[in-house]
Design a protein around this motif. Structure first.
Motif, PDB file in Angstrom:
ATOM      1  N   ALA A  74       0.805  -1.234   0.000  1.00  0.00           N
ATOM      2  CA  ALA A  74       0.000   0.000   0.000  1.00  0.00           C
ATOM      3  C   ALA A  74       0.834   1.278   0.000  1.00  0.00           C
ATOM      4  O   ALA A  74       1.762   1.434   0.784  1.00  0.00           O
ATOM      5  CB  ALA A  74      -0.888   0.000   1.238  1.00  0.00           C
ATOM      6  N   ALA A 104      -4.390   3.932   1.432  1.00  0.00           N
ATOM      7  CA  ALA A 104      -5.598   4.099   2.251  1.00  0.00           C
ATOM      8  C   ALA A 104      -6.712   4.810   1.495  1.00  0.00           C
ATOM      9  O   ALA A 104      -6.505   5.872   0.906  1.00  0.00           O
ATOM     10  CB  ALA A 104      -5.249   4.860   3.515  1.00  0.00           C
ATOM     11  N   ASN A 135      -7.400  -0.852   1.213  1.00  0.00           N
ATOM     12  CA  ASN A 135      -6.688  -0.428   2.428  1.00  0.00           C
ATOM     13  C   ASN A 135      -7.463   0.689   3.128  1.00  0.00           C
ATOM     14  O   ASN A 135      -7.905   1.640   2.482  1.00  0.00           O
ATOM     15  CB  ASN A 135      -5.287   0.052   2.035  1.00  0.00           C
ATOM     16  CG  ASN A 135      -4.426   0.399   3.235  1.00  0.00           C
ATOM     17  OD1 ASN A 135      -4.657   1.382   3.923  1.00  0.00           O
ATOM     18  ND2 ASN A 135      -3.428  -0.417   3.485  1.00  0.00           N
ATOM     19  N   HIS A 160      -4.905  -0.763   8.439  1.00  0.00           N
ATOM     20  CA  HIS A 160      -3.576  -0.444   8.968  1.00  0.00           C
ATOM     21  C   HIS A 160      -3.594   0.093  10.389  1.00  0.00           C
ATOM     22  O   HIS A 160      -4.452   0.878  10.774  1.00  0.00           O
ATOM     23  CB  HIS A 160      -2.803   0.499   8.026  1.00  0.00           C
ATOM     24  CG  HIS A 160      -3.449   1.819   7.783  1.00  0.00           C
ATOM     25  ND1 HIS A 160      -4.077   2.135   6.607  1.00  0.00           N
ATOM     26  CD2 HIS A 160      -3.556   2.913   8.560  1.00  0.00           C
ATOM     27  CE1 HIS A 160      -4.551   3.358   6.671  1.00  0.00           C
ATOM     28  NE2 HIS A 160      -4.248   3.869   7.859  1.00  0.00           N
ATOM     29  N   LYS A 197      -2.385  -4.783   9.110  1.00  0.00           N
ATOM     30  CA  LYS A 197      -0.990  -4.453   8.794  1.00  0.00           C
ATOM     31  C   LYS A 197      -0.468  -3.291   9.608  1.00  0.00           C
ATOM     32  O   LYS A 197      -1.231  -2.447  10.070  1.00  0.00           O
ATOM     33  CB  LYS A 197      -0.835  -4.173   7.288  1.00  0.00           C
ATOM     34  CG  LYS A 197      -1.192  -2.755   6.841  1.00  0.00           C
ATOM     35  CD  LYS A 197      -1.036  -2.602   5.339  1.00  0.00           C
ATOM     36  CE  LYS A 197       0.385  -2.376   4.860  1.00  0.00           C
ATOM     37  NZ  LYS A 197       0.894  -1.015   5.093  1.00  0.00           N
ATOM     38  N   VAL A 199       2.719  -0.177   9.414  1.00  0.00           N
ATOM     39  CA  VAL A 199       3.181   0.691   8.314  1.00  0.00           C
ATOM     40  C   VAL A 199       4.685   0.959   8.408  1.00  0.00           C
ATOM     41  O   VAL A 199       5.179   1.935   7.872  1.00  0.00           O
ATOM     42  CB  VAL A 199       2.405   2.031   8.285  1.00  0.00           C
ATOM     43  CG1 VAL A 199       0.920   1.807   8.071  1.00  0.00           C
ATOM     44  CG2 VAL A 199       2.637   2.846   9.562  1.00  0.00           C
ATOM     45  N   SER A 222       4.918  -5.575   8.563  1.00  0.00           N
ATOM     46  CA  SER A 222       5.521  -4.292   8.183  1.00  0.00           C
ATOM     47  C   SER A 222       6.439  -3.716   9.249  1.00  0.00           C
ATOM     48  O   SER A 222       6.129  -2.735   9.922  1.00  0.00           O
ATOM     49  CB  SER A 222       4.419  -3.295   7.802  1.00  0.00           C
ATOM     50  OG  SER A 222       4.982  -2.357   6.908  1.00  0.00           O
ATOM     51  N   THR A 227      10.970   2.075   5.086  1.00  0.00           N
ATOM     52  CA  THR A 227      10.291   3.377   5.157  1.00  0.00           C
ATOM     53  C   THR A 227      10.115   3.787   6.610  1.00  0.00           C
ATOM     54  O   THR A 227       9.633   3.005   7.426  1.00  0.00           O
ATOM     55  CB  THR A 227       8.923   3.275   4.448  1.00  0.00           C
ATOM     56  OG1 THR A 227       9.166   3.042   3.057  1.00  0.00           O
ATOM     57  CG2 THR A 227       8.129   4.564   4.613  1.00  0.00           C
ATOM     58  N   GLY A 273      11.242  -2.531   4.570  1.00  0.00           N
ATOM     59  CA  GLY A 273      12.671  -2.558   4.228  1.00  0.00           C
ATOM     60  C   GLY A 273      13.091  -3.671   3.298  1.00  0.00           C
ATOM     61  O   GLY A 273      14.281  -3.967   3.165  1.00  0.00           O
ATOM     62  N   SER A 294       7.198  -1.452  -0.672  1.00  0.00           N
ATOM     63  CA  SER A 294       6.602  -0.137  -0.953  1.00  0.00           C
ATOM     64  C   SER A 294       7.693   0.846  -1.354  1.00  0.00           C
ATOM     65  O   SER A 294       7.885   1.154  -2.535  1.00  0.00           O
ATOM     66  CB  SER A 294       5.853   0.407   0.270  1.00  0.00           C
ATOM     67  OG  SER A 294       4.756  -0.384   0.576  1.00  0.00           O
ATOM     68  N   GLY A 295       8.407   1.359  -0.352  1.00  0.00           N
ATOM     69  CA  GLY A 295       9.336   2.471  -0.546  1.00  0.00           C
ATOM     70  C   GLY A 295      10.331   2.269  -1.678  1.00  0.00           C
ATOM     71  O   GLY A 295      10.563   3.179  -2.484  1.00  0.00           O
TER      72      GLY A 295
HETATM   73  C1  LIG Z   1       4.526   7.044   0.356  1.00  0.00           C
HETATM   74  C2  LIG Z   1       3.965   5.949   1.187  1.00  0.00           C
HETATM   75  C3  LIG Z   1       2.609   5.924   1.446  1.00  0.00           C
HETATM   76  C4  LIG Z   1       2.057   4.900   2.228  1.00  0.00           C
HETATM   77  N1  LIG Z   1       0.719   4.864   2.410  1.00  0.00           N
HETATM   78  C5  LIG Z   1       0.166   3.817   3.086  1.00  0.00           C
HETATM   79  C6  LIG Z   1      -1.243   3.699   3.191  1.00  0.00           C
HETATM   80  O1  LIG Z   1      -1.996   4.505   2.669  1.00  0.00           O
HETATM   81  N2  LIG Z   1      -1.734   2.631   3.895  1.00  0.00           N
HETATM   82  C7  LIG Z   1      -0.920   1.697   4.480  1.00  0.00           C
HETATM   83  O2  LIG Z   1      -1.393   0.746   5.073  1.00  0.00           O
HETATM   84  N3  LIG Z   1       0.423   1.803   4.377  1.00  0.00           N
HETATM   85  C8  LIG Z   1       0.973   2.819   3.699  1.00  0.00           C
HETATM   86  N4  LIG Z   1       2.335   2.902   3.578  1.00  0.00           N
HETATM   87  C9  LIG Z   1       3.166   1.931   4.301  1.00  0.00           C
HETATM   88  C10 LIG Z   1       3.593   0.740   3.447  1.00  0.00           C
HETATM   89  O3  LIG Z   1       2.503  -0.013   3.002  1.00  0.00           O
HETATM   90  C11 LIG Z   1       4.577  -0.177   4.216  1.00  0.00           C
HETATM   91  O4  LIG Z   1       3.890  -0.770   5.270  1.00  0.00           O
HETATM   92  C12 LIG Z   1       5.776   0.575   4.755  1.00  0.00           C
HETATM   93  O5  LIG Z   1       6.164   1.595   3.871  1.00  0.00           O
HETATM   94  C13 LIG Z   1       6.981  -0.322   4.982  1.00  0.00           C
HETATM   95  O6  LIG Z   1       7.415  -0.925   3.785  1.00  0.00           O
HETATM   96  P1  LIG Z   1       8.670  -0.387   2.906  1.00  0.00           P
HETATM   97  O7  LIG Z   1       9.832  -0.280   3.836  1.00  0.00           O
HETATM   98  O8  LIG Z   1       8.825  -1.396   1.821  1.00  0.00           O
HETATM   99  O9  LIG Z   1       8.275   0.940   2.368  1.00  0.00           O
HETATM  100  C14 LIG Z   1       2.907   3.904   2.784  1.00  0.00           C
HETATM  101  C15 LIG Z   1       4.271   3.921   2.489  1.00  0.00           C
HETATM  102  C16 LIG Z   1       4.809   4.925   1.698  1.00  0.00           C
HETATM  103  C17 LIG Z   1       6.269   4.903   1.397  1.00  0.00           C
END
Ligand SMILES: Cc1cc2nc3c(=O)[nH]c(=O)nc-3n(C[C@H](O)[C@H](O)[C@H](O)COP(=O)(O)O)c2cc1C
Length: 350
Positions: A74, A104, A135, A160, A197, A199, A222, A227, A273, A294-295
């Motif tokens: 997400a 979301a 989400n 989340h 989940k 975040v 997560s 991120t 990560g 995600s990131g």
């Molecule tokens: C720009 C951005 C927006 C995000 N928006 C949401 C969101 O709307 N809902 C959600 O559950 N997680 C959101 N996340 C969190 C990611 O789904 C994930 O749980 C988190 O970034 C850790 O993963 P990563 O290290 O691969 O980024 C967001 C992450 C980023 C980078």
């Protein structure tokens, strides 16, 4: 594919559109966390007796067969910038056949006209080839969940838990009472279709047990190490300096172990990560069923464009296949049974 995708190839979109600060700040953070996945020692097999063509990475997720246990997790949505990103990510997920979760959809509850700001025209698409997940925040009602899922014809919904994000947000939420009760109701109504989940702050055994106790069957841990929402929010919150808390959270590797310790039966999504093929292999070996990114994919998309992001994910899948071969694993089932040893900090905290 829409014309919008061309915007990414100019590599200028993020500079032109400053409206979505959270998204912009995600690309500006510099803190390097640690998932602790590198503390999972796995051993090379010099005699694999396998051809790379024999290595089967398919798995089942939300009732559909997918070619690889990797999903685009997400991110964003509900803004003009967000829709272009989600649309591009969705097209990539479709091309690769891997699952995707939209960002979301809470804004939908205030204005149904924002529906197109999640997946653009694709919102109308039915009979999708791969898994698409909704989400919402964890306090959502059963009725809101239905709206979110119906709007994008989703296969499931992730709620989340983000106290670690909201509490650092300028004018963010600071009262988290009632979320557990909402989750319990959602679990009763949506059963297998529900994911809870984090975040990027991970989950303790206690939290995972509470979720499992009320019937949650899918958990996206997560964890920390990727991120960093403390830093993302700190970059736009000038009331306080929260930088001393950048390290907060349960690292992804520990979160996966926590989840598997609580239940052998839940589906664990490992995110937080994840960047490399070794991260993916180690997460699956520790007990995850699916891995989310995600990131890192966002960075590839914004800085390099559509093909760059798609190639990154495609290469990641191929490199993980190579790791499987070098471990002597023919399929995901065998990969999950790979012997391993915990080292360093991860060993210390287990
Ligand atoms: C720009 C951005 C927006 C995000 N928006 C949401 C969101 O709307 N809902 C959600 O559950 N997680 C959101 N996340 C969190 C990611 O789904 C994930 O749980 C988190 O970034 C850790 O993963 P990563 O290290 O691969 O980024 C967001 C992450 C980023 C980078």
């Amino acid at each position: 594919m829409t014309d919008n995708l061309n915007e990414f190839n100019k590599g200028e979109l993020i500079i032109e559109n400053k409206r979505d600060k959270r998204l912009d700040n995600a690309l500006l953070t510099t803190y390097e966390g640690d998932t602790l996945l590198s503390c999972v020692y796995i051993e090379h097999n010099s005699l694999p007796e396998l051809s790379i063509d024999d290595v089967d990475t398919t798995t089942t997720f939300f009732g559909k067969q997918v070619p690889f246990p990797l999903m685009i997790n997400a991110m964003t949505g509900g803004t003009e910038q967000g829709v272009e990103i989600n649309e591009a990510l969705y097209n990539i997920s479709k091309e690769l056949g891997i699952p995707m979760e939209v960002g979301a959809q809470d804004v939908l509850m205030e204005d149904m006209d924002t529906a197109e700001l999640f997946l653009g025209e694709i919102v109308e698409e039915v009979n999708r080839p791969t898994v698409l997940l909704s989400n919402l925040h964890a306090n959502s009602s059963v009725a809101d969940i239905k709206v979110a899922m119906d709007t994008i014809n989703a296969d499931g919904i992730a709620l989340h838990l983000n106290p670690g994000q909201e509490i650092f947000t300028k004018d963010g939420i600071s009262n988290f009472v009632g979320r557990y009760e909402s989750i319990e109701k959602a679990a009763k109504e949506y059963g297998d279709k529900l994911i809870v989940k984090e975040v990027g702050f991970g989950m303790s055994e206690e939290v995972i047990k509470k979720l499992v106790d009320v019937g949650v069957k899918n958990i996206d841990v997560s964890g920390s190490g990727g991120t960093n929402f403390v830093e993302i929010e700190n970059l736009r919150n000038f009331d306080y300096d929260f930088s001393e808390l950048y390290e907060w959270g349960v690292p992804t590797a520990k979160s996966i172990i926590n989840a598997r310790n609580i239940s052998k039966d839940i589906t664990i999504i490992a995110s937080g990560g994840i960047k490399t093929s070794l991260d993916i292999a180690r997460a699956l070996i520790l007990g995850a069923d699916m891995v989310g990114i995600s990131g890192e994919v966002l960075k590839y998309l914004i800085h390099g464009g559509y093909d760059y992001a798609k190639d990154y994910l495609q290469e990641l899948m191929y490199k993980t296949k190579i790791v499987m071969l070098l471990l002597g694993c023919k399929n995901i089932e065998q990969l999950k049974k790979t012997p391993y040893k915990l080292t360093g900090k991860l060993k210390e905290i287990i």
